[in-house]
Design an enzyme around this catalytic site. Structure first.
Site, PDB file in Angstrom:
ATOM      1  N   LYS A  23      45.441  38.596  52.101  1.00 39.68           N
ATOM      2  CA  LYS A  23      45.462  37.146  52.295  1.00 39.68           C
ATOM      3  C   LYS A  23      44.546  36.690  53.429  1.00 39.68           C
ATOM      4  CE  LYS A  23      49.627  35.946  49.845  1.00 39.68           C
ATOM      5  NZ  LYS A  23      50.965  35.348  49.856  1.00 39.68           N
ATOM      6  N   ARG A  52      54.625  43.069  48.234  1.00 37.49           N
ATOM      7  CA  ARG A  52      53.849  42.759  47.025  1.00 37.49           C
ATOM      8  C   ARG A  52      52.380  42.965  47.347  1.00 37.49           C
ATOM      9  NH1 ARG A  52      51.087  38.432  44.800  1.00 37.49           N
ATOM     10  NH2 ARG A  52      51.332  38.114  42.524  1.00 37.49           N
TER      11      ARG A  52
END
Length: 278
Positions: free
Chosen positions: A214, A254
């Site tokens: 991210k 995840r």
């Protein structure tokens, strides 16, 4: 049932989309998607998370029938091979179809806010439901990243989602919480949530951490020119977050690259035990 592998669970990301921020377009082809899922499963992933709509900041929505057409063939085939799957969707109709096709878990980045009927699907099927902290769709999320105390506000807003889910008939034992790193969050918000992950863990629900590749990691790893490191260069940082999240007590992580995070959570488990064996 929520997977309980005896260590922090590793959820492998399978984006069957043309526009996801890291791997958009790589797995639109059915055979490529199936092969990638099988590879992650063979490496030891505990769950494969199949998504057909990008939720990257700024992404436009696709129609429900397009989303379903992308993920349902993948889910049917992989489920027939005994691979454990979650459906990454905010739509009740898509989740219901995915569960009928063989998925076992609903991973809803909107925490039920995007589609109020999702609670009914979760309650009627008994499927575990990941409630992520969310304040709006991808095109609007950046403008919604305003907090006085991000940890307290995310915690309270997630508790509100839990209350609504339970009121709709969802079993408390079926609920997983996700702080929603990067969703209506600036990097300082993401780091604060990770630093105080215990605030969320103290609620007593399994917690999923989705930090993989991210933007806040790219910003952290910016080069001398000030440009964030591209998503493909964020794997070591992702694995580091997996280690720390697992050591803190997170139920799962995840990730796009399951191998590195499987190693990471194994290290965290051995660290906690003080030995390598169970």
């Amino acid at each position: 049932m929520i997977p309980r592998p005896g260590r922090c669970a590793v959820m492998g990301v399978l984006n069957v989309t043309p526009d996801s921020f890291s791997d958009g377009g790589r797995y639109l082809d059915l055979d490529q998607a199936l092969d990638h899922a099988r590879e992650m499963w063979a490496r030891g992933a505990d769950l494969i998370d199949v998504g057909g709509e990008s939720t990257r900041p700024g992404a436009s929505r696709v129609d429900a029938d397009v989303e379903a057409a992308r993920i349902l063939p993948v889910i049917r085939q992989l489920a027939s091979e005994g691979i454990a799957l979650s459906a990454d969707t905010t739509r009740a109709t898509v989740a219901e179809a995915a569960l009928a096709a063989g998925a076992k878990v609903i991973n809803d980045v909107s925490g039920g806010l995007a589609d109020p009927d999702m609670a009914r699907v979760a309650a009627e099927t008994g499927a575990p439901w990941v409630l992520m902290h969310w304040r709006g769709h991808s095109r609007d999320m950046t403008s919604l990243a305003e907090y006085t105390d991000v940890v307290a506000e995310v915690r309270d807003e997630l508790l509100s989602r839990v209350d609504d889910a339970i009121a709709a008939g969802v079993e408390q034992s079926a609920i997983v919480l996700d702080p929603g790193l990067g969703f209506a969050k600036r990097p300082e918000h993401d780091w604060a949530l990770l630093h105080q992950l215990d605030s969320l863990l103290s609620l007593g629900f399994p917690v999923l951490v989705g930090a993989s590749r991210k933007r806040f990691l790219g910003r952290l790893l910016s080069g001398k020119d000030g440009h964030p490191r591209p998503p493909g260069g964020r794997e070591v940082a992702t694995a580091a977050v997996s280690t720390l999240a697992a050591a803190a007590g997170a139920w799962g992580v995840r990730v796009h690259e399951v191998g590195a995070s499987l190693d990471a959570v194994a290290v965290a488990a051995a660290w906690q035990r003080g030995r390598a064996d169970g």
